[in-house]
Write a protein that holds these residues in place. Structure first.
Motif, mmCIF file in Angstrom:
data_model
loop_
_atom_site.group_PDB
_atom_site.id
_atom_site.type_symbol
_atom_site.label_atom_id
_atom_site.label_comp_id
_atom_site.label_asym_id
_atom_site.label_seq_id
_atom_site.Cartn_x
_atom_site.Cartn_y
_atom_site.Cartn_z
ATOM 1 N N LEU A 6 0.808 -1.222 0.000
ATOM 2 C CA LEU A 6 0.000 0.000 0.000
ATOM 3 C C LEU A 6 0.839 1.269 0.000
ATOM 4 O O LEU A 6 0.288 2.368 0.056
ATOM 5 N N ALA A 7 2.164 1.142 -0.066
ATOM 6 C CA ALA A 7 3.022 2.325 -0.017
ATOM 7 C C ALA A 7 2.745 3.262 -1.176
ATOM 8 O O ALA A 7 2.977 4.460 -1.081
ATOM 9 N N ARG A 8 2.231 2.733 -2.285
ATOM 10 C CA ARG A 8 1.991 3.549 -3.476
ATOM 11 C C ARG A 8 0.514 3.861 -3.673
ATOM 12 O O ARG A 8 0.096 4.244 -4.751
ATOM 13 N N THR A 9 -0.273 3.666 -2.654
ATOM 14 C CA THR A 9 -1.711 3.903 -2.741
ATOM 15 C C THR A 9 -2.072 5.185 -2.011
ATOM 16 O O THR A 9 -1.502 5.492 -0.975
ATOM 17 N N SER A 10 -3.031 5.914 -2.551
ATOM 18 C CA SER A 10 -3.394 7.205 -1.969
ATOM 19 C C SER A 10 -3.839 7.057 -0.518
ATOM 20 O O SER A 10 -4.666 6.206 -0.190
ATOM 21 N N PRO A 11 -3.322 7.901 0.368
ATOM 22 C CA PRO A 11 -3.785 7.860 1.759
ATOM 23 C C PRO A 11 -5.254 8.241 1.892
ATOM 24 O O PRO A 11 -5.880 7.900 2.892
ATOM 25 N N HIS A 12 -5.810 8.936 0.899
ATOM 26 C CA HIS A 12 -7.232 9.287 0.954
ATOM 27 C C HIS A 12 -8.127 8.071 0.725
ATOM 28 O O HIS A 12 -9.342 8.152 0.891
ATOM 29 N N LEU A 13 -7.521 6.963 0.361
ATOM 30 C CA LEU A 13 -8.225 5.684 0.282
ATOM 31 C C LEU A 13 -7.950 4.838 1.517
ATOM 32 O O LEU A 13 -8.874 4.345 2.165
ATOM 33 N N ILE A 14 -6.677 4.696 1.867
ATOM 34 C CA ILE A 14 -6.273 3.777 2.926
ATOM 35 C C ILE A 14 -6.724 4.256 4.302
ATOM 36 O O ILE A 14 -7.328 3.504 5.085
ATOM 37 N N THR A 15 -6.455 5.507 4.632
ATOM 38 C CA THR A 15 -6.727 6.005 5.982
ATOM 39 C C THR A 15 -8.204 5.947 6.349
ATOM 40 O O THR A 15 -8.557 5.455 7.431
ATOM 41 N N PRO A 16 -9.126 6.438 5.505
ATOM 42 C CA PRO A 16 -10.543 6.356 5.893
ATOM 43 C C PRO A 16 -11.071 4.928 5.965
ATOM 44 O O PRO A 16 -11.947 4.634 6.780
ATOM 45 N N LEU A 17 -10.550 4.018 5.134
ATOM 46 C CA LEU A 17 -10.990 2.627 5.227
ATOM 47 C C LEU A 17 -10.541 1.999 6.542
ATOM 48 O O LEU A 17 -11.272 1.210 7.148
ATOM 49 N N ARG A 18 -9.363 2.341 6.989
ATOM 50 C CA ARG A 18 -8.914 1.856 8.293
ATOM 51 C C ARG A 18 -9.797 2.415 9.406
ATOM 52 O O ARG A 18 -10.126 1.716 10.368
ATOM 53 N N ALA A 19 -10.177 3.691 9.265
ATOM 54 C CA ALA A 19 -11.081 4.280 10.265
ATOM 55 C C ALA A 19 -12.431 3.575 10.253
ATOM 56 O O ALA A 19 -13.055 3.386 11.309
ATOM 57 N N LEU A 20 -12.892 3.158 9.075
ATOM 58 C CA LEU A 20 -14.161 2.426 8.984
ATOM 59 C C LEU A 20 -14.044 1.066 9.664
ATOM 60 O O LEU A 20 -14.992 0.604 10.322
ATOM 61 N N LEU A 21 -12.894 0.412 9.518
ATOM 62 C CA LEU A 21 -12.678 -0.861 10.201
ATOM 63 C C LEU A 21 -12.741 -0.664 11.715
ATOM 64 O O LEU A 21 -13.348 -1.469 12.436
ATOM 65 N N VAL A 22 -12.140 0.410 12.203
ATOM 66 C CA VAL A 22 -12.226 0.721 13.634
ATOM 67 C C VAL A 22 -13.676 0.961 14.032
ATOM 68 O O VAL A 22 -14.114 0.538 15.112
ATOM 69 N N GLN A 23 -14.440 1.603 13.157
ATOM 70 C CA GLN A 23 -15.847 1.858 13.445
ATOM 71 C C GLN A 23 -16.627 0.553 13.586
ATOM 72 O O GLN A 23 -17.478 0.417 14.482
ATOM 73 N N VAL A 24 -16.343 -0.411 12.718
ATOM 74 C CA VAL A 24 -17.012 -1.715 12.787
ATOM 75 C C VAL A 24 -16.743 -2.385 14.132
ATOM 76 O O VAL A 24 -17.649 -2.920 14.781
ATOM 77 N N ILE A 25 -15.482 -2.327 14.566
ATOM 78 C CA ILE A 25 -15.128 -2.936 15.856
ATOM 79 C C ILE A 25 -15.788 -2.181 17.000
ATOM 80 O O ILE A 25 -16.323 -2.776 17.946
#
Length: 760
Positions: free
Chosen positions: A355-374
């Protein structure tokens, strides 16, 4: 309709020192010698959790081999060094003496200049006096307590510089020569505005609940209170599962523009938080959102719990608690992301693999959504994962629920909206501003930027075009130092908060936003140009890298509310997809051109998954339009039209009739080349060679301003005579407006702004 064009240099890489300001970094090749010796002079901090966490990060993210010296062990000259300690320690004092620094109590004397700051700590990088040609980074303070904040952020540097911090904020910065001597011409008082003496900054003070609020700019009370409430809400949500307690009587230092913020320690962050003074310095968008208090939540959460098992968890948990991502509700933004055809798996989100070459505007909010699920199922598990969640297996119980949540968001999101038909567009008229976010050319970070936008609106500007250098944070031993010039990866995005704040300010002035993706001038531009050479293998790799940049630009364009995105300007040979006559019988050449065509069309389709505005490309003149076959996949043809030095000389220094004939011919050629398609003159103006050596600012140059006036009057007359309905807009370019003061902005091109189209 008024529109603002923001031409972004969206990098696919970053310079070795994290920022380029014209100087050269120290010669340190990570590939030839990646070992760093760490010398700690205070036994009490050897096992500091933040220092250990940082050294793990140096190894994992920067690829360094970290070796901590034993007590009493002497360092070797053949390696880079990091020295951590306090004034009075022998190894620290030797380096302070080498730098010409004296430290006593709260007084720091640096090259004969004295600064008095309590709870101060210093970080500097310079050529190691031990020899060997490697850099040494020094972190020191008066005592261990003052040293603690620096341990959280320290990493080896490669650019010779020094910075002094006090109470959580930088107060002094200077570049050093390679030997560690202060460059007086680079001495900078970088105290934040709220640390400046009284009377220097016009500020307003107020109280809200138990918040002490100071603000500058045009912040309104309702936005300030909304932000304070957001921070309180974030602390409350985090406290529910972590035990975090809200600090008493916190301070809010608020601003609504990039002015002053560009001097901040983290100019691309939404907020800077000082635990020592219990203060939050925040960049606030209209509505009081910005980061929704996420940065304040992250800093206090890490202070309360210590380093997380996974380095991204603190940010993700704070964003989840705030419910905001870059001014947009988190769930709303995740709905946009859910429409993407290819999303990273939960396993990759957790491990970060690939994921080093993937936009943080994709990765960061998806991680926050995973935290939301938990959090929705059992928020107490978050504290366990904070300590023990380093393994993917620890997160597996929530994978299915995460997939279901994304699926539900997809069902409620209709995908990116089709752009408004260009037949319904009111014409976009406007100007192009030059400038970036570096300290010498503040551009959008100038104090007059808000007035500039309002002035453009009064002048009926339909487009204000910004050329932005998306650069890294200022030179610092605290910023990333891995050389990436040969690695076309996703670049640093730390300046995008300034850009988004400017876009919000523009919309507040009644100006809509457009953007251009520009890569050639970025730190990795050289590597990408090499990949764009006529070779199928290199072309394939070029488009893989360029697609990452384009998707990042599309995501950011959506965040900024842009109505129009240009996917590249003056792309040259890489945009040519149609063969020349002599190439028709060359099978290899035809295969290369077909690969380019497929790659551009795939890139455009991918961008449309998330960007809901209109798309274009800009070619360097009407003749170049026919060189590509991708226009059918785009919404509008983009053409750059520049008046060259020869034409200006032939006109006798600006004869209106000669210049008008040039503009009329250019307009006719653009219309014919577009073959009935709607088209935009993406950049119109004087060729750069016309102003070679004249500097950036035209203020006070009466002869140049008079010439500009003749140029734009001629352009206005050419527009009025044509009445071209296929021309959907034009952006006047190269006016140097970012450095002029308000009031001289409109001299010379008012007529061009209002020409040929009538009122919107």
């Amino acid at each position: 309709m008024v529109a603002l064009l923001i031409q972004c240099l969206f990098g696919c890489g970053e310079p070795a020192d994290g920022h380029h300001k014209g100087g050269a970094g120290l010669a340190w090749s990570l590939s030839s010698n990646p070992t760093v010796q760490v010398q700690i002079t205070r036994p009490g901090i050897v096992n500091d959790p933040w220092l250990l966490h940082g050294m793990d990060r140096w190894s994992g993210e920067m690829g360094l081999q970290v070796r901590v010296l034993e007590a009493g062990e002497s360092p070797s000259s053949g390696f880079a060094r990091v020295i951590i300690g306090c004034a009075g320690d022998k190894a620290v004092d030797e380096l302070l003496e080498h730098l010409g620094i004296q430290q006593r109590n709260t007084h720091w004397s640096i090259a004969g200049m004295t600064a008095t700051h309590k709870s101060a700590w210093l970080v500097a990088t310079f050529l190691d006096p031990l020899g060997g040609g490697y850099p040494v980074t020094l972190l020191c303070a008066q005592n261990e307590e003052s040293l603690a904040p620096g341990l959280k952020r320290l990493q080896p540097g490669t650019f010779p510089m020094l910075r002094l911090y006090s109470e959580g904020f930088p107060v002094l910065e200077t570049e050093l020569n390679s030997l560690g001597k202060v460059r007086r011409d680079r001495w900078l008082d970088c105290r934040p505005w709220h640390r400046q003496p009284k009377g220097v900054v016009d500020r307003r003070r107020s109280r809200y609940k138990d918040w002490h609020i100071d603000s500058v700019g045009e912040c309104v009370d309702v936005d300030l209170r909304a932000y304070a409430d957001s921070v309180d809400g974030t602390w409350q949500v985090l406290g529910f599962w972590s035990g975090l307690e809200r600090p008493n009587s916190p301070k809010l230092f608020a601003q609504d523009s990039a002015h002053q913020w560009r001097l901040a320690d983290r100019p691309g962050g939404w907020a800077q938080v000082s635990l020592e003074s219990k203060s939050v310095q925040a960049l606030i968008l209209p509505g009081g959102k910005g980061d929704g208090g996420a940065e304040a939540g992250r800093v206090y959460l890490e202070q309360h719990l210590g380093p997380a098992a996974l380095p991204w968890l603190a940010e993700a948990a704070a964003i989840q608690a705030s419910g905001i991502y870059w001014g947009i509700p988190l769930e709303q933004w995740c709905r946009h992301l859910a429409c993407l055809i290819e999303l990273p798996t939960p396993q990759k989100l957790i491990s970060g693999e690939g994921l080093a070459r993937t936009s943080p505007h994709l990765i960061t909010p998806l991680r926050a959504l995973l935290v939301q699920v938990i959090s929705d199922q059992d928020p107490r598990q978050l504290k366990r994962l904070w300590v023990e969640g380093a393994s993917i297996n620890d997160w597996k119980p929530w994978f299915a629920a995460f997939g279901e949540r994304l699926g539900g968001l997809t069902e409620t999101q209709q995908g990116a909206q089709s752009p408004q038909s260009l037949e319904q567009w009111s014409t976009r008229r406007g100007v192009s501003m030059q400038g970036g976010f570096d300290l010498e050319a503040p551009g959008l970070a100038s104090a007059s930027h808000g007035a500039r936008l309002r002035e453009l609106r009064v002048a009926q500007a339909s487009v204000a075009a910004y050329t932005l250098n998306l650069i890294s944070a200022p030179h610092s031993p605290l910023v990333r130092s891995r050389p990436l010039r040969d690695d076309p990866r996703m670049g640093d995005v730390r300046s995008e908060t300034l850009l988004l704040a400017s876009a919000a300010m523009a919309r507040r002035a009644g100006i809509s936003v457009a953007m251009e993706l520009e890569i050639w001038a970025t730190p990795s531009g050289v590597a990408l140009q090499d990949l764009s050479w006529p070779n199928r293998s290199r072309t394939k790799h070029f488009f893989e890298a360029y697609l990452r940049g384009a998707m990042h630009a599309a995501l950011f364009g959506r965040l900024a509310g842009a109505e129009l995105l240009c996917l590249g300007g003056d792309m040259g040979e890489v945009l040519r997809t149609r063969p020349r006559e002599e190439e028709v019988q060359d099978a290899d050449r035809m295969a290369l051109l077909e690969l380019r065509s497929r790659s551009w069309k795939h890139l455009i389709r991918s961008v449309r998954q998330v960007f809901d505005g209109a798309l274009t490309l800009a070619v360097p003149g009407p003749r170049s339009v026919e060189h590509t076959d991708v226009w059918g996949s785009l919404d509008v043809v983009g053409i750059n039209l520049f008046l060259g030095k020869r034409t200006l000389e032939q006109s006798g220094g600006g004869a209106p009739s000669t210049i008008q004939r040039y503009w009329s011919g250019g307009l006719e050629a653009a219309s014919q080349a577009s073959s009935g398609r709607p088209h935009i003159l993406w950049s119109v103006g004087l060729h750069s060679k016309v102003r070679a050596g004249q500097g950036h600012s035209l203020a006070g140059n009466a002869g140049q301003l008079a010439q500009d006036q003749r140029v734009w009057q001629a352009f206005a007359k050419a527009l009025e005579e044509r009445g071209d309905t296929g021309l959907k807009g034009y952006f006047l370019h190269g006016l140097g407006l970012d450095r002029n003061e308000p009031g001289d902005l409109l001299l010379g091109f008012e007529e061009a702004l209002g020409a040929g189209f009538g009122e919107d």
